[in-house]
Design a protein around this motif. Structure first.
Motif, PDB file in Angstrom:
ATOM      1  N   SER A 131       0.833  -1.206   0.000  1.00 22.32           N
ATOM      2  CA  SER A 131       0.000   0.000   0.000  1.00 22.32           C
ATOM      3  C   SER A 131       0.866   1.254   0.000  1.00 22.32           C
ATOM      4  CB  SER A 131      -0.928   0.006   1.223  1.00 22.32           C
ATOM      5  OG  SER A 131      -0.183  -0.064   2.431  1.00 22.32           O
ATOM      6  N   VAL A 132       2.189   1.071  -0.037  1.00 21.34           N
ATOM      7  CA  VAL A 132       3.135   2.188  -0.099  1.00 21.34           C
ATOM      8  C   VAL A 132       3.655   2.310  -1.530  1.00 21.34           C
ATOM      9  CG1 VAL A 132       5.299   3.145   0.771  1.00 21.34           C
ATOM     10  CG2 VAL A 132       3.800   1.845   2.307  1.00 21.34           C
ATOM     11  N   GLU A 133       3.502   3.473  -2.111  1.00 22.81           N
ATOM     12  CA  GLU A 133       3.882   3.672  -3.507  1.00 22.81           C
ATOM     13  C   GLU A 133       5.340   3.303  -3.752  1.00 22.81           C
ATOM     14  OE1 GLU A 133       2.683   7.055  -6.677  1.00 22.81           O
ATOM     15  OE2 GLU A 133       3.948   7.759  -5.034  1.00 22.81           O
ATOM     16  N   GLY A 134       5.550   2.568  -4.843  1.00 18.00           N
ATOM     17  CA  GLY A 134       6.903   2.195  -5.226  1.00 18.00           C
ATOM     18  C   GLY A 134       7.395   0.887  -4.641  1.00 18.00           C
ATOM     19  N   HIS A 135       6.594   0.258  -3.780  1.00 16.92           N
ATOM     20  CA  HIS A 135       7.020  -0.983  -3.132  1.00 16.92           C
ATOM     21  C   HIS A 135       6.219  -2.192  -3.586  1.00 16.92           C
ATOM     22  CE1 HIS A 135       9.933   0.650  -0.196  1.00 16.92           C
ATOM     23  NE2 HIS A 135       9.185   1.745  -0.280  1.00 16.92           N
ATOM     24  N   GLY A 136       5.348  -2.021  -4.570  1.00 10.64           N
ATOM     25  CA  GLY A 136       4.562  -3.136  -5.070  1.00 10.64           C
ATOM     26  C   GLY A 136       3.228  -2.662  -5.605  1.00 10.64           C
ATOM     27  N   ASP A 137       2.497  -3.568  -6.213  1.00  6.30           N
ATOM     28  CA  ASP A 137       1.162  -3.234  -6.701  1.00  6.30           C
ATOM     29  C   ASP A 137       0.226  -3.012  -5.519  1.00  6.30           C
ATOM     30  OD1 ASP A 137       1.831  -3.354  -9.376  1.00  6.30           O
ATOM     31  OD2 ASP A 137       1.235  -5.449  -9.607  1.00  6.30           O
ATOM     32  N   PRO A 138      -0.584  -1.958  -5.560  1.00  6.19           N
ATOM     33  CA  PRO A 138      -1.484  -1.674  -4.439  1.00  6.19           C
ATOM     34  C   PRO A 138      -2.663  -2.629  -4.418  1.00  6.19           C
ATOM     35  CG  PRO A 138      -1.911  -0.140  -6.221  1.00  6.19           C
ATOM     36  CD  PRO A 138      -0.709  -0.951  -6.639  1.00  6.19           C
ATOM     37  N   PRO A 139      -3.336  -2.744  -3.268  1.00  6.70           N
ATOM     38  CA  PRO A 139      -4.552  -3.578  -3.210  1.00  6.70           C
ATOM     39  C   PRO A 139      -5.577  -3.069  -4.214  1.00  6.70           C
ATOM     40  CG  PRO A 139      -3.839  -2.944  -1.005  1.00  6.70           C
ATOM     41  CD  PRO A 139      -3.016  -2.146  -1.963  1.00  6.70           C
ATOM     42  N   VAL A 140      -6.284  -3.992  -4.832  1.00  6.86           N
ATOM     43  CA  VAL A 140      -7.270  -3.614  -5.846  1.00  6.86           C
ATOM     44  C   VAL A 140      -8.523  -3.083  -5.152  1.00  6.86           C
ATOM     45  CG1 VAL A 140      -8.741  -4.449  -7.709  1.00  6.86           C
ATOM     46  CG2 VAL A 140      -6.392  -5.300  -7.483  1.00  6.86           C
ATOM     47  N   GLU A 141      -8.941  -1.885  -5.528  1.00 11.26           N
ATOM     48  CA  GLU A 141     -10.147  -1.283  -4.955  1.00 11.26           C
ATOM     49  C   GLU A 141     -11.352  -1.472  -5.872  1.00 11.26           C
ATOM     50  OE1 GLU A 141     -10.159  -0.170  -1.986  1.00 11.26           O
ATOM     51  OE2 GLU A 141      -8.009  -0.069  -1.553  1.00 11.26           O
ATOM     52  N   ASP A 142     -11.133  -1.299  -7.170  1.00 12.82           N
ATOM     53  CA  ASP A 142     -12.225  -1.409  -8.144  1.00 12.82           C
ATOM     54  C   ASP A 142     -12.139  -2.769  -8.829  1.00 12.82           C
ATOM     55  OD1 ASP A 142     -14.108  -1.192 -10.136  1.00 12.82           O
ATOM     56  OD2 ASP A 142     -13.421   0.762 -10.873  1.00 12.82           O
ATOM     57  N   LEU A 143     -12.782  -3.775  -8.246  1.00 15.94           N
ATOM     58  CA  LEU A 143     -12.676  -5.131  -8.765  1.00 15.94           C
ATOM     59  C   LEU A 143     -13.282  -5.273 -10.151  1.00 15.94           C
ATOM     60  CD1 LEU A 143     -13.461  -7.238  -5.572  1.00 15.94           C
ATOM     61  CD2 LEU A 143     -11.296  -7.137  -6.809  1.00 15.94           C
ATOM     62  N   ALA A 144     -14.420  -4.645 -10.377  1.00 19.38           N
ATOM     63  CA  ALA A 144     -15.086  -4.777 -11.678  1.00 19.38           C
ATOM     64  C   ALA A 144     -14.192  -4.282 -12.796  1.00 19.38           C
ATOM     65  CB  ALA A 144     -16.405  -4.009 -11.670  1.00 19.38           C
ATOM     66  N   ASN A 145     -13.522  -3.170 -12.566  1.00 20.27           N
ATOM     67  CA  ASN A 145     -12.629  -2.620 -13.585  1.00 20.27           C
ATOM     68  C   ASN A 145     -11.357  -3.457 -13.704  1.00 20.27           C
ATOM     69  OD1 ASN A 145     -11.780  -0.431 -15.469  1.00 20.27           O
ATOM     70  ND2 ASN A 145     -10.208  -0.111 -13.911  1.00 20.27           N
ATOM     71  N   SER A 146     -10.815  -3.866 -12.563  1.00 15.74           N
ATOM     72  CA  SER A 146      -9.581  -4.654 -12.573  1.00 15.74           C
ATOM     73  C   SER A 146      -9.759  -5.967 -13.329  1.00 15.74           C
ATOM     74  CB  SER A 146      -9.139  -4.938 -11.138  1.00 15.74           C
ATOM     75  OG  SER A 146      -8.049  -5.830 -11.104  1.00 15.74           O
ATOM     76  N   MET A 147     -10.908  -6.606 -13.153  1.00 13.84           N
ATOM     77  CA  MET A 147     -11.179  -7.884 -13.814  1.00 13.84           C
ATOM     78  C   MET A 147     -11.862  -7.710 -15.162  1.00 13.84           C
ATOM     79  SD  MET A 147     -12.331 -10.334 -10.603  1.00 13.84           S
ATOM     80  CE  MET A 147     -13.705  -9.310 -10.056  1.00 13.84           C
ATOM     81  N   ASP A 148     -12.077  -6.445 -15.545  1.00 14.46           N
ATOM     82  CA  ASP A 148     -12.714  -6.125 -16.829  1.00 14.46           C
ATOM     83  C   ASP A 148     -14.027  -6.886 -17.004  1.00 14.46           C
ATOM     84  OD1 ASP A 148     -12.906  -4.728 -19.188  1.00 14.46           O
ATOM     85  OD2 ASP A 148     -11.620  -6.083 -20.332  1.00 14.46           O
ATOM     86  N   LEU A 149     -14.855  -6.819 -15.973  1.00 15.18           N
ATOM     87  CA  LEU A 149     -16.090  -7.608 -15.971  1.00 15.18           C
ATOM     88  C   LEU A 149     -17.122  -7.113 -16.977  1.00 15.18           C
ATOM     89  CD1 LEU A 149     -16.617  -8.347 -12.176  1.00 15.18           C
ATOM     90  CD2 LEU A 149     -15.501  -9.751 -13.926  1.00 15.18           C
ATOM     91  N   ASN A 150     -17.087  -5.830 -17.302  1.00 20.88           N
ATOM     92  CA  ASN A 150     -18.042  -5.324 -18.293  1.00 20.88           C
ATOM     93  C   ASN A 150     -17.794  -5.952 -19.656  1.00 20.88           C
ATOM     94  OD1 ASN A 150     -19.563  -3.604 -16.628  1.00 20.88           O
ATOM     95  ND2 ASN A 150     -18.004  -2.000 -16.775  1.00 20.88           N
ATOM     96  N   ALA A 151     -16.528  -6.231 -19.961  1.00 15.64           N
ATOM     97  CA  ALA A 151     -16.199  -6.892 -21.220  1.00 15.64           C
ATOM     98  C   ALA A 151     -16.470  -8.391 -21.131  1.00 15.64           C
ATOM     99  CB  ALA A 151     -14.739  -6.645 -21.587  1.00 15.64           C
ATOM    100  N   LEU A 152     -16.264  -8.948 -19.960  1.00 18.65           N
ATOM    101  CA  LEU A 152     -16.432 -10.394 -19.777  1.00 18.65           C
ATOM    102  C   LEU A 152     -17.911 -10.783 -19.778  1.00 18.65           C
ATOM    103  CD1 LEU A 152     -14.567 -12.848 -19.301  1.00 18.65           C
ATOM    104  CD2 LEU A 152     -14.968 -12.547 -16.854  1.00 18.65           C
ATOM    105  N   TYR A 153     -18.712  -9.954 -19.113  1.00 20.04           N
ATOM    106  CA  TYR A 153     -20.156 -10.214 -19.026  1.00 20.04           C
ATOM    107  C   TYR A 153     -20.922  -8.916 -19.320  1.00 20.04           C
ATOM    108  CZ  TYR A 153     -19.151 -14.722 -16.810  1.00 20.04           C
ATOM    109  OH  TYR A 153     -18.711 -15.991 -16.537  1.00 20.04           O
TER     110      TYR A 153
END
Length: 276
Positions: A131-153
């Protein structure tokens, strides 16, 4: 996936990457010729996705994975799923030291038909998260966008809602731990995000090698704690390798209309190796 990236001089990045290459190639079992290497080309992702389909789709019949990969058992559905995995591989980021936040691994054995070829029999994904910038990918907050669910379903709101709910439940403890470690040194964890072995090649130590690579990498990156959501098949091996259960079986919090849908048993496990 965060768009935040750090850039180092090309020579420095190449040197760091070459170290990863050497260490990955050293993970092998001479008796069967097993090797674990970092994936560098999309063709390997596509081939590795076949292992994932056989392990999660046909063997485990993992309800969440199947929902995320509609039509996995058809040529078109499998192709679509592989392309989504390739897209994730192409969009991986780096931490402040130039190391990749997401590492895609392949486990290979000598091809029985052609001496100069190898076949992919296992696949792993490790993710450095923070959760600290520059030390890794942050926790995903917007799951629908992250998983591209609008395109999937695109025309199936209930399925999009179901996937957001089950994945949020699955990763709830993961997200909590990432945020808790914001004050650790380093303020990051290494997540075993996926480990799949072709059922035709299981019980050969392949999963163990994919996991051991990540445990070793966590040490190389500053004694990071390794965490994962362990399936009923994988948790015994993880326990032998230093992971400990944190809590009871993961509870899936979903709407009543989804209560009867099959959901895979998972247990949050961690190595407790990081120093807060």
């Amino acid at each position: 996936v965060s768009n935040f990236k750090h850039r180092l001089a090309p020579t420095t990045r190449r040197r760091q990457q070459s170290k990863l290459e050497i260490m990955a190639s050293q993970r092998q079992r001479p008796d069967i010729g097993l090797r674990v290497d970092i994936i560098h080309q999309p063709e390997d992702i596509i081939q590795a996705f076949d292992c994932v389909c056989e392990a999660f789709g046909r063997q485990a019949q993992d309800g969440i994975w199947i929902a995320m990969n509609p039509g996995w058992d058809t040529p078109q559905g499998r192709s679509n799923g592989a392309e989504r995995m390739v897209a994730r591989w192409r969009h991986r980021t780096s931490d402040k030291d130039g190391l990749p936040n997401t590492i895609f691994l392949k486990a290979t054995l000598p091809c029985p038909r052609f001496e100069d070829r190898r076949i992919i029999v296992g696949f792993g994904i490790w993710v450095q998260a923070s959760s600290v910038e520059g030390h890794g990918d942050p926790p995903v907050e917007d799951l629908a966008n992250s998983m591209d669910l609008n395109a999937l379903y695109p025309d199936n709101e209930p399925e999009r809602r179901y996937l957001c709910q089950v994945v949020s439940s699955l990763h709830r403890r993961r997200t909590e731990v990432i945020k808790q470690r914001a004050t650790a040194v380093p303020p990051a964890v290494l997540i075993l995000d996926m480990c799949a072995v072709d059922p035709a090649h299981q019980r050969k130590g392949i999963a163990r090698e994919l996991v051991q690579w990540g445990i070793d990498e966590a040490q190389r990156r500053g004694n990071l704690e390794a965490i994962t959501e362990a399936s009923s098949m994988g948790r015994h091996v993880y326990g032998q390798m230093g992971f400990q259960a944190d809590g009871s079986e993961i509870e899936y919090v979903v709407d009543d209309e989804f209560a009867s849908r099959p959901k895979p048993p998972n247990l949050f496990m961690r190595t407790q190796g990081g120093v807060a």
